[in-house]
Design a protein around this motif. Sequence first.
Motif, PDB file in Angstrom:
ATOM      1  N   ILE A  94       1.337  -0.942   1.213  1.00 11.50           N
ATOM      2  CA  ILE A  94       2.481  -0.165   1.693  1.00 11.50           C
ATOM      3  C   ILE A  94       1.973   1.110   2.364  1.00 11.50           C
ATOM      4  N   PRO A  95       2.814   1.766   3.188  1.00 10.46           N
ATOM      5  CA  PRO A  95       2.390   3.003   3.849  1.00 10.46           C
ATOM      6  C   PRO A  95       2.017   4.087   2.840  1.00 10.46           C
ATOM      7  N   VAL A  96       1.090   4.950   3.247  1.00 16.83           N
ATOM      8  CA  VAL A  96       0.619   6.020   2.373  1.00 16.83           C
ATOM      9  C   VAL A  96       1.779   6.910   1.919  1.00 16.83           C
ATOM     10  N   GLY A  97       2.692   7.218   2.840  1.00 16.91           N
ATOM     11  CA  GLY A  97       3.821   8.083   2.501  1.00 16.91           C
ATOM     12  C   GLY A  97       4.685   7.504   1.400  1.00 16.91           C
ATOM     13  N   GLY A 152       2.443  -3.455  -3.458  1.00 22.42           N
ATOM     14  CA  GLY A 152       2.186  -2.034  -3.251  1.00 22.42           C
ATOM     15  C   GLY A 152       3.143  -1.173  -4.060  1.00 22.42           C
ATOM     16  N   LEU A 153       4.424  -1.583  -4.090  1.00 18.28           N
ATOM     17  CA  LEU A 153       5.415  -0.837  -4.867  1.00 18.28           C
ATOM     18  C   LEU A 153       5.048  -0.851  -6.351  1.00 18.28           C
ATOM     19  N   ALA A 154       4.664  -2.030  -6.850  1.00 19.48           N
ATOM     20  CA  ALA A 154       4.312  -2.152  -8.276  1.00 19.48           C
ATOM     21  C   ALA A 154       3.073  -1.321  -8.600  1.00 19.48           C
ATOM     22  N   LEU A 155       2.085  -1.337  -7.725  1.00 22.01           N
ATOM     23  CA  LEU A 155       0.858  -0.575  -7.972  1.00 22.01           C
ATOM     24  C   LEU A 155       1.115   0.931  -7.956  1.00 22.01           C
TER      25      LEU A 155
END
Length: 296
Positions: A94-97, A152-155
Amino acid sequence: MSRNTILSGLSIGLLAALCYGANVPYAKLAAQAGASGPTLVFYRAFILVALLGVLGLGQSRSLAVPSGSRLAVLGLGVATSFVGLCYISSVAFIPVGVATILYYTYPLMILVVAPLVDGERLTPARLGIFALAFLGLCIALGPNFTALDWRGLALALAGALAAAAQFFCAARATRGSTPVIAGFWTQLILIPIALAGCLVAGRLDPPTVLVAAGMPAGMHILLFVLAFGFHLLAARLTPPAALGLVFCAEPVASILLATQVLGESLAVAQVSGGALVLIAVMASVLAESRKQAAPA
């Protein structure tokens, strides 16, 4: 805890947050010079183990952890390991932001859990300060919420949970032992976990890569050593609920230093969002000062 003790802890915590934030641009420069993130984490743990081991033996001639603090130190080591592992890994999906905003929900997690763990009150003032800081982060980072990968959200959220656990464990580990000894064992626990991260990433560079990376790698390690030391010292002096809010200054420090080190320019949104975060941090310090000054 006395008012002066807590204010000292908040001041030291702010220094830790600024150092943590400042080491990010140097980590990027070091990566561009050939020293990957997992490699930096792995070797800086060895450096910290050596430094803290010498300090610990010099202070007490023993690195033993009191029996009552061993579980807290173990928890601190595991939580610290997974903070970096999960947060850094999330940006691959996912994006850094977006990752940063999800990660910095951990002060809210601390505020919500603190009444159960530490008996700290969940006050409207603290919730308002967090909301202001979080709004500032959202404005400053300007994330792109399209094409989000659930991994990415879960991490990122797992990194936030690990960060919240880190603050509670740090408070108990440093008060039952010392910041130096707690830090020594934390980094020792981190080494095999960081090694596993390097192997999963398929890359474990030799130590000479740090020399080749030069000043960026050195600055990253120096700033992290300072940040980690300040963090453990602040954890001993300040309740997690108050300390977590101050750490919202960390990404602002990264953005500001990136303009100097990486030549990045600041947009209006980043300036205004960063200003909101700094206002929230100052409000947090003032609120804690008034709280401690109020009669019981």
